[in-house]
Write a protein that holds these residues in place. Structure first.
Motif, PDB file in Angstrom:
ATOM      1  N   ALA A 440      -5.736   0.398  10.329  1.00 21.47           N
ATOM      2  CA  ALA A 440      -4.837   1.477  10.732  1.00 21.47           C
ATOM      3  C   ALA A 440      -5.309   1.960  12.092  1.00 21.47           C
ATOM      4  O   ALA A 440      -6.500   1.880  12.421  1.00 21.47           O
ATOM      5  CB  ALA A 440      -4.855   2.609   9.720  1.00 21.47           C
ATOM      6  N   LEU A 441      -4.384   2.455  12.876  1.00 23.16           N
ATOM      7  CA  LEU A 441      -4.763   2.969  14.194  1.00 23.16           C
ATOM      8  C   LEU A 441      -5.319   4.385  14.115  1.00 23.16           C
ATOM      9  O   LEU A 441      -6.000   4.831  15.032  1.00 23.16           O
ATOM     10  CB  LEU A 441      -3.559   2.931  15.133  1.00 23.16           C
ATOM     11  N   ALA A 442      -5.029   5.062  12.998  1.00 18.74           N
ATOM     12  CA  ALA A 442      -5.522   6.435  12.861  1.00 18.74           C
ATOM     13  C   ALA A 442      -5.358   6.878  11.420  1.00 18.74           C
ATOM     14  O   ALA A 442      -4.513   6.362  10.678  1.00 18.74           O
ATOM     15  CB  ALA A 442      -4.756   7.383  13.790  1.00 18.74           C
ATOM     16  N   TYR A 443      -6.164   7.835  11.017  1.00 18.85           N
ATOM     17  CA  TYR A 443      -5.926   8.565   9.774  1.00 18.85           C
ATOM     18  C   TYR A 443      -4.812   9.581  10.007  1.00 18.85           C
ATOM     19  O   TYR A 443      -4.617  10.092  11.112  1.00 18.85           O
ATOM     20  CB  TYR A 443      -7.183   9.311   9.330  1.00 18.85           C
ATOM     21  N   GLY A 444      -4.068   9.872   8.927  1.00 18.86           N
ATOM     22  CA  GLY A 444      -3.085  10.948   8.985  1.00 18.86           C
ATOM     23  C   GLY A 444      -1.686  10.526   9.335  1.00 18.86           C
ATOM     24  O   GLY A 444      -0.857  11.378   9.683  1.00 18.86           O
ATOM     25  N   GLU A 445      -1.372   9.230   9.257  1.00 20.42           N
ATOM     26  CA  GLU A 445      -0.004   8.807   9.514  1.00 20.42           C
ATOM     27  C   GLU A 445       0.919   9.346   8.414  1.00 20.42           C
ATOM     28  O   GLU A 445       0.527   9.411   7.247  1.00 20.42           O
ATOM     29  CB  GLU A 445       0.074   7.281   9.580  1.00 20.42           C
ATOM     30  N   TYR A 447       3.129   8.650   6.182  1.00 18.80           N
ATOM     31  CA  TYR A 447       3.820   7.754   5.262  1.00 18.80           C
ATOM     32  C   TYR A 447       3.165   7.857   3.888  1.00 18.80           C
ATOM     33  O   TYR A 447       1.949   8.071   3.780  1.00 18.80           O
ATOM     34  CB  TYR A 447       3.760   6.311   5.776  1.00 18.80           C
ATOM     35  N   PRO A 448       3.950   7.714   2.828  1.00 18.76           N
ATOM     36  CA  PRO A 448       3.401   7.912   1.470  1.00 18.76           C
ATOM     37  C   PRO A 448       2.138   7.117   1.182  1.00 18.76           C
ATOM     38  O   PRO A 448       1.215   7.622   0.547  1.00 18.76           O
ATOM     39  CB  PRO A 448       4.566   7.486   0.562  1.00 18.76           C
ATOM     40  N   HIS A 449       2.088   5.857   1.634  1.00 19.88           N
ATOM     41  CA  HIS A 449       0.926   5.022   1.340  1.00 19.88           C
ATOM     42  C   HIS A 449      -0.180   5.142   2.377  1.00 19.88           C
ATOM     43  O   HIS A 449      -1.157   4.391   2.339  1.00 19.88           O
ATOM     44  CB  HIS A 449       1.353   3.554   1.212  1.00 19.88           C
ATOM     45  N   LYS A 450      -0.054   6.098   3.288  1.00 17.80           N
ATOM     46  CA  LYS A 450      -1.104   6.343   4.279  1.00 17.80           C
ATOM     47  C   LYS A 450      -1.717   7.738   4.127  1.00 17.80           C
ATOM     48  O   LYS A 450      -2.511   8.158   4.966  1.00 17.80           O
ATOM     49  CB  LYS A 450      -0.537   6.184   5.701  1.00 17.80           C
ATOM     50  N   ARG A 451      -1.333   8.434   3.066  1.00 18.62           N
ATOM     51  CA  ARG A 451      -1.835   9.799   2.869  1.00 18.62           C
ATOM     52  C   ARG A 451      -3.108   9.838   2.042  1.00 18.62           C
ATOM     53  O   ARG A 451      -3.717  10.895   1.866  1.00 18.62           O
ATOM     54  CB  ARG A 451      -0.753  10.654   2.207  1.00 18.62           C
ATOM     55  N   MET A 453      -6.286   6.758   0.262  1.00 18.20           N
ATOM     56  CA  MET A 453      -6.625   5.382  -0.088  1.00 18.20           C
ATOM     57  C   MET A 453      -5.939   5.022  -1.401  1.00 18.20           C
ATOM     58  O   MET A 453      -5.871   5.843  -2.328  1.00 18.20           O
ATOM     59  CB  MET A 453      -8.134   5.231  -0.247  1.00 18.20           C
ATOM     60  N   LEU A 454      -5.444   3.791  -1.470  1.00 21.07           N
ATOM     61  CA  LEU A 454      -4.742   3.305  -2.651  1.00 21.07           C
ATOM     62  C   LEU A 454      -5.161   1.875  -2.937  1.00 21.07           C
ATOM     63  O   LEU A 454      -5.672   1.179  -2.052  1.00 21.07           O
ATOM     64  CB  LEU A 454      -3.221   3.350  -2.431  1.00 21.07           C
ATOM     65  N   PRO A 455      -4.942   1.387  -4.157  1.00 21.10           N
ATOM     66  CA  PRO A 455      -5.169  -0.038  -4.412  1.00 21.10           C
ATOM     67  C   PRO A 455      -4.238  -0.884  -3.551  1.00 21.10           C
ATOM     68  O   PRO A 455      -3.167  -0.452  -3.149  1.00 21.10           O
ATOM     69  CB  PRO A 455      -4.822  -0.187  -5.904  1.00 21.10           C
ATOM     70  N   TYR A 456      -4.664  -2.107  -3.276  1.00 17.84           N
ATOM     71  CA  TYR A 456      -3.893  -3.075  -2.481  1.00 17.84           C
ATOM     72  C   TYR A 456      -3.676  -2.590  -1.050  1.00 17.84           C
ATOM     73  O   TYR A 456      -2.694  -2.935  -0.407  1.00 17.84           O
ATOM     74  CB  TYR A 456      -2.555  -3.406  -3.161  1.00 17.84           C
ATOM     75  N   ALA A 457      -4.592  -1.756  -0.571  1.00 17.20           N
ATOM     76  CA  ALA A 457      -4.515  -1.249   0.795  1.00 17.20           C
ATOM     77  C   ALA A 457      -5.937  -0.973   1.253  1.00 17.20           C
ATOM     78  O   ALA A 457      -6.652  -0.219   0.606  1.00 17.20           O
ATOM     79  CB  ALA A 457      -3.683   0.034   0.852  1.00 17.20           C
ATOM     80  N   ILE A 458      -6.369  -1.598   2.339  1.00 15.89           N
ATOM     81  CA  ILE A 458      -7.769  -1.477   2.742  1.00 15.89           C
ATOM     82  C   ILE A 458      -7.963  -0.727   4.050  1.00 15.89           C
ATOM     83  O   ILE A 458      -9.087  -0.398   4.414  1.00 15.89           O
ATOM     84  CB  ILE A 458      -8.429  -2.871   2.848  1.00 15.89           C
ATOM     85  N   ALA A 459      -6.890  -0.448   4.780  1.00 22.40           N
ATOM     86  CA  ALA A 459      -7.029   0.064   6.141  1.00 22.40           C
ATOM     87  C   ALA A 459      -7.729   1.414   6.206  1.00 22.40           C
ATOM     88  O   ALA A 459      -8.448   1.700   7.168  1.00 22.40           O
ATOM     89  CB  ALA A 459      -5.651   0.166   6.797  1.00 22.40           C
ATOM     90  N   LEU A 460      -7.526   2.259   5.197  1.00 23.69           N
ATOM     91  CA  LEU A 460      -8.102   3.599   5.216  1.00 23.69           C
ATOM     92  C   LEU A 460      -9.450   3.673   4.506  1.00 23.69           C
ATOM     93  O   LEU A 460     -10.093   4.727   4.508  1.00 23.69           O
ATOM     94  CB  LEU A 460      -7.140   4.596   4.553  1.00 23.69           C
ATOM     95  N   ASP A 461      -9.876   2.571   3.915  1.00 19.79           N
ATOM     96  CA  ASP A 461     -11.076   2.547   3.077  1.00 19.79           C
ATOM     97  C   ASP A 461     -12.277   2.090   3.903  1.00 19.79           C
ATOM     98  O   ASP A 461     -12.374   0.910   4.253  1.00 19.79           O
ATOM     99  CB  ASP A 461     -10.846   1.600   1.901  1.00 19.79           C
ATOM    100  N   PRO A 462     -13.215   2.972   4.219  1.00 18.49           N
ATOM    101  CA  PRO A 462     -14.356   2.553   5.048  1.00 18.49           C
ATOM    102  C   PRO A 462     -15.246   1.518   4.371  1.00 18.49           C
ATOM    103  O   PRO A 462     -15.939   0.765   5.056  1.00 18.49           O
ATOM    104  CB  PRO A 462     -15.107   3.864   5.309  1.00 18.49           C
ATOM    105  N   GLY A 662      -5.305  11.900  -5.109  1.00 17.98           N
ATOM    106  CA  GLY A 662      -5.815  12.868  -4.157  1.00 17.98           C
ATOM    107  C   GLY A 662      -5.208  12.708  -2.778  1.00 17.98           C
ATOM    108  O   GLY A 662      -4.083  12.237  -2.621  1.00 17.98           O
ATOM    109  N   ARG A 663      -5.965  13.046  -1.765  1.00 16.65           N
ATOM    110  CA  ARG A 663      -5.426  13.143  -0.405  1.00 16.65           C
ATOM    111  C   ARG A 663      -6.552  12.903   0.595  1.00 16.65           C
ATOM    112  O   ARG A 663      -7.732  12.821   0.235  1.00 16.65           O
ATOM    113  CB  ARG A 663      -4.839  14.541  -0.199  1.00 16.65           C
ATOM    114  N   LEU A 664      -6.191  12.807   1.871  1.00 18.71           N
ATOM    115  CA  LEU A 664      -7.175  12.755   2.938  1.00 18.71           C
ATOM    116  C   LEU A 664      -7.801  14.138   3.121  1.00 18.71           C
ATOM    117  O   LEU A 664      -7.186  15.140   2.755  1.00 18.71           O
ATOM    118  CB  LEU A 664      -6.514  12.296   4.239  1.00 18.71           C
ATOM    119  N   PRO A 665      -9.004  14.263   3.659  1.00 17.51           N
ATOM    120  CA  PRO A 665      -9.786  13.188   4.256  1.00 17.51           C
ATOM    121  C   PRO A 665     -10.496  12.313   3.231  1.00 17.51           C
ATOM    122  O   PRO A 665     -10.782  12.745   2.111  1.00 17.51           O
ATOM    123  CB  PRO A 665     -10.817  13.944   5.107  1.00 17.51           C
ATOM    124  N   VAL A 666     -10.789  11.094   3.656  1.00 20.42           N
ATOM    125  CA  VAL A 666     -11.595  10.183   2.862  1.00 20.42           C
ATOM    126  C   VAL A 666     -13.018  10.725   2.785  1.00 20.42           C
ATOM    127  O   VAL A 666     -13.542  11.297   3.747  1.00 20.42           O
ATOM    128  CB  VAL A 666     -11.586   8.779   3.506  1.00 20.42           C
TER     129      VAL A 666
END
Length: 728
Positions: A440-445, A447-451, A453-462, A662-666
């Protein structure tokens, strides 16, 4: 009742949090996640991408298949190509395809991270969102896809594209494009109209000229592989459509199955003898033989259905491949990229390349009540890797089109070591960790799946991102050597099918993949080599290991003891201890340890982990050219614990069942580890590196022996990356 359930969930959530009270969680402070050029996380200097399609170089940059079945760039056929793949499975929920400026930034970032190929999937779904007419592609989405393909190509990133991903194809008037309610994938086997729809979809997208490249994708040297249809095996699709009270197999298969049986058996009496009887109303002569009523009740009927599926799937590949070739496609074709059964292995036997999807600790979804097991991949001896390895046909390219060690599994720090290390050992050609997008280019986009960390999505997961960073080094850079040992699994053909529709290669035998390369091979071509023979239950894995040692195929001193859960590769670089949940990697360029805290201390060649306050991954990798731990001066140090979202709630103490993501921040789990590096230096310095590659003020420094406590609770915020610099 609703309020009672809510109160109960909250109570259980508090209990789950109480069980983890000893753990502290640190909020990530970064907002921008764009890697800074020239930073320690910019790998483009030592992992440069080849230009694609520059004047006079178009043909030389195409990805080709070598005589030994490995992939290579056409201008360097002597060197197998390791393709580090970015999964691009965007939907509106994850932001969709970016605009032109966003595509330029995104493609450049992928190159900085070390990716040299991208897989685009669910393109059909994105093009048809909200469209009422068949093939009425959304013009803005089509333009964005075309521009992204061009941006990837400009950055030297090749493409893998699905011919079709969505169960709804390009039919108009479908509300949910990602919902597996449609029947198109099964209909493709038998219905001419369904095949015509698939063919038109391929032609209207792949054969359409991209205005930003000047050529149609199907003719573009950047297109390395087409997966005809994603996850399209007949049995798997039947399982996907399982519903309570519904027969396990679609009635459309009944008539062709009867015709197939009539070619195999001369009469109802002969069929009854083979199956041990028929139903009172079943007659082969009038086509009234029923499909199996239960896919999990082993039977001769299921055995014959598998043989029927093999022929059906083989014919389907030939028909679809011919249609793609008729459009002028010259690249590689694959399909049936999941489902590791004996039956699907036979269907993949004639493919040009084998593609496979595999997951550790599969998560059941995003809704409250979704589950996973919280199992360690080291505790099951990398079973998801072994499962994939056993689907490979030796002598053909092998591409992992999807894999992941899924969020919210607490052991996913293991994934960034286990999968790339063994993929490299096996000599696989491409590795793609599944995600909406890997970065991802940034946290906080918004979109529902960018709010969160979720399964099947690694961009927000450090933690997952730290694993992908390590993967770029272990797999693409080639820090882990390919095994010199090959153990074929003999395949006879239809004779290998049994009454179990779900039969796969036995786990006790796939453990051999932790020692060296394994894969399927025609039994007649194996000769006297050490191999896994048929029938499988006649093989003793311990005896095979003893024979490998006696013949010198495993070196003297190899530590493998199957009964003790100890597995060492023939190269000596990888040692997995199943009982201790520990994996050691020792190579000249990188050393790494995934561990349970109870298994420490652990000494590798250069790196010693003396102790830690929790389970984690530690890796030390040279950033020099040539890369060398013994002689280098700049090193990337990775320390990954766990991460979760703010306000996550679970329904159980074991944190297997989610109530609220939950929600951001990670939040990153606070931790420390005591390290010693087997080097002395006139001066050394350890600096935290932000998730965007920014080098922060030094956290430790010294002279002489290099030893320190590494912690992620820093004044500048938690991170998974550190830069170690030595001056001799």
């Amino acid at each position: 009742m609703k309020s009672l359930l809510s109160a109960l969930a909250t109570t259980l959530g508090v209990a789950a949090s109480g069980a983890a009270a000893a753990e502290e969680w640190l909020p990530v402070r970064e907002v921008s996640l764009e890697i800074r050029p020239g930073s320690p996380l910019d790998f483009s200097g030592f992992l440069p991408n080849r230009p694609i399609g520059q004047k006079g170089a178009a043909a030389s940059q195409r990805i080709t298949v070598r005589p030994d079945g490995r992939l290579a760039f056409a201008d360097a056929p002597g060197e197998p190509a390791r393709l580090f793949c970015a999964s691009l499975a965007w939907s509106p929920a994850s932001g969709g395809f970016p605009d032109h400026a966003g595509a330029d930034r995104y493609a450049r970032q992928l190159a900085l991270h070390g990716y040299n190929i991208a897989r685009l999937t669910f393109i059909d779904a994105s093009l048809m969102i909200g469209r009422q007419k068949d093939f009425d592609f959304d013009p803005e989405t089509l333009d964005r896809i075309h521009y992204l393909l061009a941006a990837l190509k400009r950055n030297g990133i090749h493409w893998i594209i699905d011919g079709m991903t969505s169960w709804h194809g390009a039919y108009g008037g479908r509300d949910e494009r990602w919902d597996p309610a449609g029947n198109l994938k099964l209909a493709l086997y038998l219905d001419d109209a369904a095949f015509a729809h698939w063919k038109a979809l391929v032609e209207k997208f792949l054969a359409r000229v991209n205005p930003y490249t000047g050529t149609a994708p199907i003719h573009d040297e950047a297109l390395a592989l087409v997966i005809l249809v994603n996850e399209n095996s007949a049995e798997f699709e039947s399982v996907v459509h399982d519903r309570r009270g519904k027969p396990p197999y679609d009635p459309m298969f009944a008539a062709p199955f009867n015709r197939w049986l009539a070619q195999r058996y001369a009469s109802s009496a002969e069929l009854a003898k083979a199956w041990g009887g028929l139903g009172w109303s079943e007659k082969l002569e009038d086509g009234s033989i029923r499909l199996p009523p239960d896919r999990y009740a082993d039977s001769p009927r299921l055995r014959d259905l598998q043989a029927f599926f093999v022929e059906l799937e083989t014919a389907s590949v030939a028909k679809m491949s011919a249609a793609l070739r008729a459009l002028g496609y010259k690249g590689i074709i694959s399909t049936y990229n999941n489902w590791p059964t004996v039956q699907t292995a036979l269907s993949r036997r004639g493919l040009e390349a084998v593609t496979m999807n595999t997951y550790h600790d599969w998560a059941s979804g995003y809704a409250p009540g979704s589950k996973l097991t919280q199992q360690s991949s080291l505790g099951d001896a990398a079973n998801s890797v072994r499962m994939a390895a056993a689907t490979r046909w030796l002598g053909k390219p092998f591409i992992v089109s999807e894999y992941d060690h899924l969020f919210w599994n607490r052991y996913r720090y293991e994934g960034g070591l286990v999968f790339p290390a063994y993929a490299a050992l096996q000599g696989w050609d491409a590795l793609c960790r599944h995600a909406h997008g890997p970065i991802a280019l940034a946290y906080g986009e918004p979109y529902p799946h960018k709010r969160a960390m979720l399964p099947y999505a690694i961009a927000l997961d450090p933690i997952a991102r730290a694993g992908e960073t390590l993967s770029a080094l272990l797999f693409r850079r080639g820090d882990v050597a390919t095994s010199r040992l090959t153990i074929p699994f003999a395949v006879r053909g239809e004779a290998d099918l049994g009454p179990d529709m779900q039969a796969r290669e036995p786990e006790r035998l796939t453990e051999l993949a932790l020692l060296g390369r394994i894969g399927l091979q025609d039994a007649d071509s194996i000769g006297e080599r050490i191999a896994v023979r048929q029938p499988r239950d006649a093989n003793r894995p311990d005896a095979i290991v003893e024979k490998l040692k006696a013949d010198g195929l495993l070196p003297t001193g190899n530590l493998t003891q199957l009964s003790a859960g100890l597995f060492q590769s023939d190269t000596g670089e990888i040692l997995l201890n199943r009982r201790d949940r520990q994996m050691r990697l020792t190579t000249p360029a990188t050393e790494a340890l995934a561990f349970s805290a109870a298994s420490l201390p652990a000494t590798l060649k250069t790196l010693t982990v003396e102790g830690a306050d929790g389970d984690a991954l530690v890796a030390l990798a040279s950033l020099d050219a040539p890369a060398s731990l013994a002689n280098g001066s700049r090193f990337l140090l990775i320390y990954a614990t766990d991460a979760r979202n703010t306000g996550m709630i679970f329904r159980d103490r074991e944190q297997r069942v989610i109530e609220d993501f939950g929600r951001l921040p990670v939040l990153i789990r606070k931790g420390h580890v005591d390290l010693r590096i087997g080097r002395s230096a006139r001066q050394w310095r350890l600096s935290p590196v932000g998730l965007d590659g920014t080098v922060k003020p030094a956290a430790a420094s010294g002279t002489g022996p290099v030893a320190f406590r590494l912690g992620n609770d820093l004044l500048t915020g938690p991170t998974t990356y550190f830069l170690l610099e030595l001056k001799d």
